[in-house]
Scaffold this active site. Sequence first.
Site, PDB file in Angstrom:
ATOM      1  N   VAL A 202       5.254   1.986   5.006  1.00  0.00           N
ATOM      2  CA  VAL A 202       3.890   2.562   4.978  1.00  0.00           C
ATOM      3  C   VAL A 202       2.945   1.461   5.524  1.00  0.00           C
ATOM      4  CG1 VAL A 202       2.223   3.591   3.549  1.00  0.00           C
ATOM      5  CG2 VAL A 202       4.398   3.975   3.143  1.00  0.00           C
ATOM      6  N   HIS A 203       2.035   1.716   6.636  1.00  0.00           N
ATOM      7  CA  HIS A 203       1.170   0.865   6.925  1.00  0.00           C
ATOM      8  C   HIS A 203      -0.116   1.273   7.595  1.00  0.00           C
ATOM      9  CE1 HIS A 203       2.886   0.941  11.042  1.00  0.00           C
ATOM     10  NE2 HIS A 203       1.852   0.642  11.301  1.00  0.00           N
ATOM     11  N   ARG A 204      -0.049   2.705   7.959  1.00  0.00           N
ATOM     12  CA  ARG A 204      -1.300   3.350   8.633  1.00  0.00           C
ATOM     13  C   ARG A 204      -2.486   3.373   7.791  1.00  0.00           C
ATOM     14  NH1 ARG A 204      -0.232   3.151  13.619  1.00  0.00           N
ATOM     15  NH2 ARG A 204       1.832   3.798  13.276  1.00  0.00           N
ATOM     16  N   ARG A 235      -0.469  -5.449   5.079  1.00  0.00           N
ATOM     17  CA  ARG A 235      -1.725  -4.850   5.048  1.00  0.00           C
ATOM     18  C   ARG A 235      -1.540  -3.948   3.405  1.00  0.00           C
ATOM     19  NH1 ARG A 235      -4.921  -2.188   9.036  1.00  0.00           N
ATOM     20  NH2 ARG A 235      -6.270  -0.797   7.930  1.00  0.00           N
ATOM     21  N   ASP A 275       5.395   6.254   8.128  1.00  0.00           N
ATOM     22  CA  ASP A 275       4.191   6.599   8.832  1.00  0.00           C
ATOM     23  C   ASP A 275       4.123   5.628  10.079  1.00  0.00           C
ATOM     24  OD1 ASP A 275       3.250   4.046   8.008  1.00  0.00           O
ATOM     25  OD2 ASP A 275       1.606   4.841   6.687  1.00  0.00           O
TER      26      ASP A 275
END
Length: 352
Positions: A202-204, A235, A275
């Site tokens: 997950v990083h979006r 992030r 994502d």
Amino acid sequence: MKIISVVGARPQFIKAAMVSRSLRPRCQEILVHTGQHYDENMSQVFFDELELPEPDIYLGVGSGSHAVQTARMMTGIEEILLKESPDWLVVYGDTNTTLAGALAASKLQVPIAHVEAGLRSFQRAMPEEVNRVLVDHISDALFCPTQPSVDNLSREGITRGVYIVGDVMADALQYFIRLAPQKTDILSDLGLEAHCYALATVHRAANTDDPARLKAILKAFEQMNLPVVFPVHPRTRKVIHDLGWKANRNVRLIEPVGYLEMLLLEANADCILTDSGGVQKEAYWVGVRCITLRDETEWVETVALGWNRLVGADTTAIVEAVHHWRPTAPRLPIYGDGHSAEMISDILLNQP
Ligand code: UD1
Ligand code: UDP
């Protein structure tokens, strides 16, 4: 011929590794690393594992707001372009590095080649969508993975210099997945049994910058009937830390892994929750069902062919998909035959 390739973020090292391998014996390539990603496990590991030559120039731009980061990159790239006067500038994908390289080149009338052109999410709130639309409109050679990406360009009036070449990430996967088991044993390092875990990334921004969405996704990870292995993007790690979230025993947070480790984790997973753009495609190629934590995707073929399900950040929908959905459709070949990098370098080197 002199070509400047600009990279800076994790997926770009993987894409450039294949194109660079094909270009280097045939022309002078200058590899510029903007420094958008800089942690050892977000950058150097890919140079080491992918036999990518060390950058000729490292700009060391680092993190910052979109404007600050992009402006610093542009200033550095402009200087290099003025000094080197290349025949082409090559950029990859849709990051701020892509935009900075293309904008700097455009102002100096250096021809631009965009690898992974024509992708659209049709969501202008997504920073990558703005980057890719702008870069496509100022590029001279547009290397599209599929016909739908060519059609997207055509709808925006871009028809010259457009080529369907497949996807350089398919080249990378085909080449490196054979090497991976000789170089890493990540499953036994992590004590994992093949096909008995879910792999998550997950990083979006849409997920990390909205606490409600991120919490809903993390809650789903905790509720699954499979352990979740989650290499955490820096992030996302910061946001998880700020939320004070502590993973329950079902969720295993690990540092980002190298590409070879990631390929093995993907290929041996029961399912992939992500994502990421690149990871959705890799899930398809390795034949593992993908549950995409977004409301839309640029990689529409994976959904149309029944191997990718869009579930957004809805806890119930995520858990339901993991527990009850299995693809049944055959996997047709999409995104090229593993020779995209060669096609790209042939086209670039044969331009008048
Ligand atoms: C960027 C791209 C995204 C791509 C992703 C690949 C843009 C707008 N986004 O997102 O399209 O999918 O890379 O991974 O270009 N950080 C570190 N160490 C690093 C790199 C980043 O700690 O080595 C942290 C910093 O706090 C930084 C944050 O991650 O502010 C975000 O990094 P940034 O490069 O701005 O965007 P990504 O989310 O990585
Ligand atoms: N990847 C990796 N290690 C990780 C997570 C991802 O090597 O811990 C690889 C993944 O296999 C894919 C690429 O990074 O090849 C995707 O990059 P990312 O998800 O950061 O960006 P996106 O594709 O969404 O732009």
